[in-house]
Design an enzyme around this catalytic site. Structure first.
Site: not given
Length: 825
Positions: A247, A57, A379-380
């Site tokens: 993120c 990332e 994602n999350e």
């Protein structure tokens, strides 16, 4: 457990001690006896080649200023306050003479909005990353620039630092009135990490995409990767590369970069922005506080995966934001566009060169497919129901057109709690192939949860442990992660993929710790955690060989400690604090009618007694802990009244307080006033023990009651039981797993001894016929050891051990990870 004293021969430990490579046990009491029993006739779980991988990332300047080898910062003058409030289009540049950044129809490309208008006789200088542009004596560096000059001009390009020139200057003649790319090559005459690149123009000129690359990139590829960083990834021999986030994927606007969105600069990471010629790629704000040039994009990620023999595993946005934003996008047309983009991505990766997107890939230089087999959606996400509704639409479309592609879901940002439970149930009910779990917990948690996947449903979705770490880069962190990884391997029939996170950190641009690989503009070094990951990733084996081990003798004492009050980005008032022992005796009482002399302030913020209440008044301060009482207290009731005055969150009531890094606290209205949880801090690292959705009202007084009995805690809010937990999982420091390597025939005995004493161990190989000599790799260091640019305290030591038999003994050093490769006959 067995306390038998085993006869020890002169084995690997004795050899290493004699060589001064690991410390010898100081006293007999520093040695604990264990036994490992292996059952080679039993058939354990198959371990896939893709078991361990890496997660890239762009955080901590991992891409621009990191893995992407470009040496010029802000090469296209696109920096903006949208990226960082301190940025301007000339960040990292200095103009001598006249020059300004322009955004008009004279630009190089519609998606490359800005360019530099430089006056006659003027120059512009770039400062690079960290301390400057790094060059090595004798190495070649390739300069390029897009330029336009109505009357033509001569450019003089130079490299220098404070001590003088770093390479002979180069002249570039701009002869065309329209935009064109011009190139030159430098050979560095000195080594420097403080270089500056200057472009001077004799006449007025427009400049864009001012670039300087080392010729020596990874595998010599143009628009390539920084060699030392890419080589560190390759050395791990990862089975997969998960990219680009994180993120980056599920934050920001889901709109595109076009006039229709008013050139939205805070977008989720969208793959089509990142392919094609670099001068035509979009720019974007990075959620971690800087700019993304997208010079390192999807094509480069696919190439890296292919180059290192890893499976590519891209992550696409699901139109539900996370990472604190937590909003579901309600726009059916936009959802359909993103689903189509995902289908186009699969065609880009796998389609023939004659297909629409396969043709784009081929034009970029890769006619053959990239063999994409897995893709992750989302994602999350903290909104599991909203996420899953969208996930199902993505999955249906992908499976209809590409039924062989595995579509991966996720379970939110934590290892447990309401979001986790809801997400897992949705995934199970829908028979999802694989679920991505993420957690960053304390070293204690990793020691306590080696058995996490032992009880997972073997017929349910498989697990992708996409992000995990133990909140530090010391060897102690690596040890506890290693202990946990033995449990991942033991459960390889459930845990199919696992990757530590994050991968990279530029030491001058850190947003997140810990990280696997650290670097600056001239050097890189492996963390202790990297050495652990490398040891496991390069010694996986093909199948688990069932084995058992005795445990460490321990008595779980009651939860002991003083009490505390705290806040986090909030002002709050406390009153009527009372601590009563289980026998009814009063241990502490304070109504704050006088002073606060019973309390010790160990955190931040500002506390004072006001109108008979104890008030913390700094609304920005975090962890403002004050504590009172005796660290030896146990079995007690803690009662208090708490009132939020202002701020982002609620209040924190602590118990079992031993010191500033070891305590429990009830975090009421935490996480921006969205959740209430009990967290345990061990040596400064926190883990969540129980969590529920919940918030705190400003101005309302709450009655708080915490009952501690042995290792069980029950919590009451306004007279109603909120929840309870029992903290009785032992933090077992001795863990092991055994695997079989089909290629070599080796049994690989992997043992983690995460304690201050040696582990004298009787190993029974269950009748396996083995060679007498084992190859040994040991990681051993002090628990606080840390690797740095100048010191490698944690590194593997290789040796041999000649005492292997069907039954033999081996002493594993204190604070060590040891792999024994034993050849079967």
């Amino acid at each position: 457990m067995s306390r038998t004293r085993w006869r020890l021969g002169l084995g690997a430990t004795a050899f290493l001690v004699a060589a001064g490579l690991v410390p010898a046990p100081a006293h007999a009491e520093d040695v604990t006896d264990y036994a490992i029993t292996v059952d080679p006739a039993a058939r354990g779980a198959k371990i896939d080649d893709t078991m361990y991988g890496v997660f890239f990332e762009d955080i901590n300047r991992a891409a621009d200023g990191g893995l992407y080898a470009e040496l010029v910062q802000n090469r296209s003058f696109e920096y903006s306050t949208a990226d960082n409030s301190s940025y301007t289009p000339l960040t990292s540049w200095t103009v001598s003479g006249t020059g300004q950044v322009v955004n008009d129809d004279g630009r190089l490309d519609e998606r490359n909005r800005n360019y530099l208008s430089l006056g006659a006789g003027s120059s512009v200088t770039n400062a690079g990353y960290n301390t400057g542009i790094h060059v090595d004596e004798g190495k070649k560096y390739d300069f390029s620039v897009w330029a336009r000059a109505d009357a033509g001009t001569s450019l003089t390009v130079s490299l220098q630092d404070a001590e003088g020139t770093l390479a002979a200057a180069r002249g570039v003649t701009v002869t065309k009135s329209g935009w064109a790319q011009y190139k030159a090559t430098f050979t560095a005459t000195r080594t420097s990490s403080d270089g500056r690149l200057t472009v001077a123009s004799s006449a007025a000129a427009a400049l864009d995409m001012v670039s300087l690359f080392p010729r020596d990139t990874y595998r010599g590829e143009p628009n390539g990767l920084r060699k030392d960083l890419a080589e560190k990834i390759a050395a791990l021999q990862p089975g997969f590369v998960r990219f680009p986030g994180g993120c980056l994927v599920n934050t920001g606007s889901m709109e595109d970069y076009s006039a229709a969105s008013d050139w939205q600069r805070r977008r989720s990471y969208q793959w089509k922005d990142t392919i094609g010629p670099v001068e035509q790629r979009a720019t974007n704000a990075n959620v971690w506080g800087y700019n993304q040039s997208y010079g390192l994009g999807y094509y480069e990620y696919f190439r890296l995966s292919e180059d290192i023999g890893a499976m590519p595993l891209p992550v696409v946005p699901a139109l539900v934001t996370g990472c604190g934003q937590n909003k579901a996008v309600v726009d059916e047309a936009l959802l359909k566009r993103h689903i189509q983009d995902t289908l186009d991505l699969i065609e880009f990766a796998n389609g023939p060169a004659s297909s629409t997107w396969g043709k784009v890939r081929a034009k970029m230089g890769h006619a053959k497919p990239f063999h994409l087999t897995h893709i992750e959606v989302g994602n999350e996400e903290n909104l599991p129901n909203e996420f899953f509704a969208r996930f199902k639409e993505f999955r249906a479309a992908i499976q209809a057109k590409y039924p062989d592609i595995q579509v991966i879901s996720n379970s939110g940002p934590d290892d447990s709690g309401t979001t986790f439970d809801t997400a897992w149930q949705l995934n199970k009910d829908a028979k999802v192939d694989m679920v991505d779990e993420h957690y960053y917990n304390s070293p204690q948690w990793f020691l306590q949860n080696n058995d996490r996947y032992d009880s997972y449903d073997r017929s349910g979705p498989k697990v992708f442990l996409g992000e995990y770490a133990s909140q530090g880069n010391t060897f102690k962190n690596g040890l506890t992660e290693a202990a946990f990884m033995t449990g991942l391997e033991r459960n390889a029939d459930v845990v199919k993929l696992a990757s530590y996170a994050p991968l990279f950190a530029n030491e001058d641009y850190v947003q997140w710790r810990p990280d696997l690989i650290w670097f600056n503009n001239h050097a890189s070094w492996n963390s202790a955690n990297y050495e652990v990951q490398k040891l496991f990733m390069t010694n996986v084996g093909d199948r688990v060989v069932p084995s058992t081990a005795t445990g460490t003798p321990s008595l779980l004492a009651p939860i002991t400690g003083a009490v505390g009050l705290s806040t986090w980005a909030t002002t709050a008032a406390y009153d009527d604090v009372r601590v009563t022992g289980a026998d009814g005796n009063t241990l502490l009482t304070d109504d704050f009618s006088g002073d606060a002399s019973q309390w010790t302030h160990t955190g931040g913020g500002s506390w004072s007694v006001q109108d008979g209440q104890y008030v913390q008044t700094d609304v920005a301060a975090e962890n403002t802990m004050v504590s009172a009482g005796d660290p030896s207290w146990h079995d007690y009731d803690l009662k208090a009244k708490a009132t939020k005055k202002a701020g982002k969150e609620g209040f924190l009531v602590a118990f079992g307080v031993k010191d500033t890094g070891n305590y429990y606290w009830w975090n009421i209205g935490g996480w921006n006033n969205t959740q209430t949880a009990v967290e345990q801090a061990v040596d400064g690292g926190k883990s969540t023990l129980i969590s529920k959705a919940g918030s705190v009202e400003t101005g309302r007084t709450y009655d708080i009651d915490v009952k501690v009995r042995g290792r069980q805690v029950t919590l009451y809010l306004d007279g109603q039981e909120w929840g309870s937990f029992t903290d009785d999982k032992p933090a077992e420091p001795f863990r092991q797993v055994v695997t079989h390597d089909k290629k070599t025939g080796d049994l690989i005995v992997k043992v983690v001894n995460a304690q201050k004493g040696a582990a004298r161990t009787a190993i029974d190989l269950g009748g396996a016929k083995v060679a007498s000599r084992a190859r040994v790799t040991t990681l051993a260091a002090g628990p606080d050891a840390v690797n740095s640019e100048t010191s490698t305290a944690v590194a593997p030591v290789r040796s041999t051990f000649d005492g292997v038999a069907g039954k033999f003994s081996y002493t594993f050093p204190a604070n060590s990870i040891t792999f024994l490769r034993i050849r079967q006959r």
